[in-house]
Scaffold this motif. Structure first.
Motif, PDB file in Angstrom:
ATOM      1  N   UNK A 179       0.840  -1.179   0.000  1.00 41.72           N
ATOM      2  CA  UNK A 179       0.000   0.000   0.000  1.00 41.72           C
ATOM      3  C   UNK A 179       0.885   1.242   0.000  1.00 41.72           C
ATOM      4  N   UNK A 180       0.318   2.278  -0.609  1.00 40.33           N
ATOM      5  CA  UNK A 180       0.982   3.572  -0.656  1.00 40.33           C
ATOM      6  C   UNK A 180       0.034   4.618  -0.052  1.00 40.33           C
ATOM      7  N   UNK A 181       0.538   5.815   0.199  1.00 44.85           N
ATOM      8  CA  UNK A 181      -0.277   6.865   0.795  1.00 44.85           C
ATOM      9  C   UNK A 181      -1.541   7.150  -0.006  1.00 44.85           C
ATOM     10  N   UNK A 182      -1.490   6.950  -1.299  1.00 41.18           N
ATOM     11  CA  UNK A 182      -2.643   7.248  -2.145  1.00 41.18           C
ATOM     12  C   UNK A 182      -3.712   6.162  -2.114  1.00 41.18           C
ATOM     13  N   UNK A 183      -3.449   5.042  -1.493  1.00 41.58           N
ATOM     14  CA  UNK A 183      -4.423   3.943  -1.388  1.00 41.58           C
ATOM     15  C   UNK A 183      -5.336   4.159  -0.186  1.00 41.58           C
ATOM     16  N   UNK A 184      -6.041   5.281  -0.190  1.00 44.11           N
ATOM     17  CA  UNK A 184      -6.796   5.691   0.998  1.00 44.11           C
ATOM     18  C   UNK A 184      -7.860   4.676   1.408  1.00 44.11           C
ATOM     19  N   UNK A 185      -8.565   4.102   0.455  1.00 42.19           N
ATOM     20  CA  UNK A 185      -9.630   3.149   0.809  1.00 42.19           C
ATOM     21  C   UNK A 185      -9.039   1.878   1.407  1.00 42.19           C
ATOM     22  N   UNK A 186      -7.992   1.362   0.798  1.00 44.26           N
ATOM     23  CA  UNK A 186      -7.346   0.166   1.344  1.00 44.26           C
ATOM     24  C   UNK A 186      -6.779   0.437   2.734  1.00 44.26           C
ATOM     25  N   UNK A 187      -6.192   1.599   2.904  1.00 40.94           N
ATOM     26  CA  UNK A 187      -5.649   1.966   4.214  1.00 40.94           C
ATOM     27  C   UNK A 187      -6.776   2.066   5.235  1.00 40.94           C
ATOM     28  N   UNK A 188      -7.883   2.691   4.842  1.00 42.36           N
ATOM     29  CA  UNK A 188      -9.023   2.833   5.753  1.00 42.36           C
ATOM     30  C   UNK A 188      -9.550   1.474   6.204  1.00 42.36           C
ATOM     31  N   UNK A 189      -9.647   0.545   5.286  1.00 43.04           N
ATOM     32  CA  UNK A 189     -10.123  -0.806   5.623  1.00 43.04           C
ATOM     33  C   UNK A 189      -9.163  -1.464   6.622  1.00 43.04           C
TER      34      UNK A 189
ATOM     35  N   UNK B  78      -0.647   8.869  11.344  1.00 43.61           N
ATOM     36  CA  UNK B  78       0.562   8.620  10.553  1.00 43.61           C
ATOM     37  C   UNK B  78       1.271   7.371  11.055  1.00 43.61           C
ATOM     38  N   UNK B  79       1.415   7.264  12.362  1.00 43.71           N
ATOM     39  CA  UNK B  79       2.080   6.103  12.970  1.00 43.71           C
ATOM     40  C   UNK B  79       1.329   4.820  12.657  1.00 43.71           C
TER      41      UNK B  79
ATOM     42  N   UNK C  41       2.564   1.513  10.393  1.00 41.25           N
ATOM     43  CA  UNK C  41       2.670   0.209  11.044  1.00 41.25           C
ATOM     44  C   UNK C  41       1.825  -0.883  10.367  1.00 41.25           C
ATOM     45  N   UNK C  42       0.978  -0.501   9.428  1.00 48.22           N
ATOM     46  CA  UNK C  42       0.111  -1.487   8.785  1.00 48.22           C
ATOM     47  C   UNK C  42       0.930  -2.495   7.978  1.00 48.22           C
ATOM     48  N   UNK C  43       0.562  -3.785   8.065  1.00 45.78           N
ATOM     49  CA  UNK C  43       1.223  -4.769   7.220  1.00 45.78           C
ATOM     50  C   UNK C  43       0.941  -4.445   5.758  1.00 45.78           C
ATOM     51  N   UNK C  44       1.946  -4.481   4.955  1.00 42.42           N
ATOM     52  CA  UNK C  44       1.768  -4.196   3.539  1.00 42.42           C
ATOM     53  C   UNK C  44       1.945  -2.743   3.159  1.00 42.42           C
ATOM     54  N   UNK C  45       2.130  -1.879   4.155  1.00 47.04           N
ATOM     55  CA  UNK C  45       2.382  -0.473   3.819  1.00 47.04           C
ATOM     56  C   UNK C  45       3.849  -0.327   3.457  1.00 47.04           C
ATOM     57  N   UNK C  46       4.099   0.159   2.249  1.00 49.77           N
ATOM     58  CA  UNK C  46       5.473   0.183   1.742  1.00 49.77           C
ATOM     59  C   UNK C  46       5.916   1.546   1.237  1.00 49.77           C
ATOM     60  N   UNK C  47       5.168   2.599   1.529  1.00 44.77           N
ATOM     61  CA  UNK C  47       5.524   3.920   1.022  1.00 44.77           C
ATOM     62  C   UNK C  47       6.484   4.621   1.987  1.00 44.77           C
TER      63      UNK C  47
ATOM     64  N   UNK D  59      -3.014  16.861   3.936  1.00 47.48           N
ATOM     65  CA  UNK D  59      -4.079  16.568   2.972  1.00 47.48           C
ATOM     66  C   UNK D  59      -4.273  15.060   2.808  1.00 47.48           C
ATOM     67  N   UNK D  60      -3.185  14.322   2.704  1.00 48.33           N
ATOM     68  CA  UNK D  60      -3.253  12.866   2.565  1.00 48.33           C
ATOM     69  C   UNK D  60      -3.843  12.241   3.825  1.00 48.33           C
ATOM     70  N   UNK D  61      -3.374  12.669   4.986  1.00 45.99           N
ATOM     71  CA  UNK D  61      -3.878  12.119   6.241  1.00 45.99           C
ATOM     72  C   UNK D  61      -5.361  12.433   6.436  1.00 45.99           C
ATOM     73  N   UNK D  62      -5.771  13.620   6.021  1.00 45.48           N
ATOM     74  CA  UNK D  62      -7.182  13.973   6.111  1.00 45.48           C
ATOM     75  C   UNK D  62      -8.023  13.086   5.194  1.00 45.48           C
ATOM     76  N   UNK D  63      -7.538  12.796   4.004  1.00 48.77           N
ATOM     77  CA  UNK D  63      -8.251  11.913   3.080  1.00 48.77           C
ATOM     78  C   UNK D  63      -8.363  10.506   3.654  1.00 48.77           C
TER      79      UNK D  63
END
Length: 65
Positions: free
Chosen positions: A1-11, A31-32, A36-42, A50-54
């Motif tokens: 996952x990357x910062x732009x994968x907001x829906x996947x991150x939210x799930x 941010x922390x 820490x999410x598994x699969x987060x690679x950005x 703006x990204x964190x708010x999204x």
């Protein structure tokens, strides 16, 4: 996952932190938790308010569904 994968991150955040108040949170905590999410690679330094708010908005929507 990357910062732009907001829906996947939210799930993933909802699964990892179902007890957290996602309406009233500090972006430093968000941010922390994302980093820490598994699969987060950005790059942790590539985020901004703006990204964190999204991500937060997507997380709120995910919980409402």
């Amino acid at each position: 996952m990357r910062w732009t994968d907001t829906i996947d991150i939210a799930i993933e955040l909802e699964e990892a932190h179902p007890d957290k108040d996602n309406l009233h949170l500090r972006f430093t905590d968000l941010h922390k938790w994302v980093c820490e999410l598994p699969g987060f690679e950005d790059d942790p330094e590539a985020s901004n308010e703006k990204i964190l708010e999204a991500i937060q908005m997507a997380w709120i929507e995910e919980r409402e569904d």
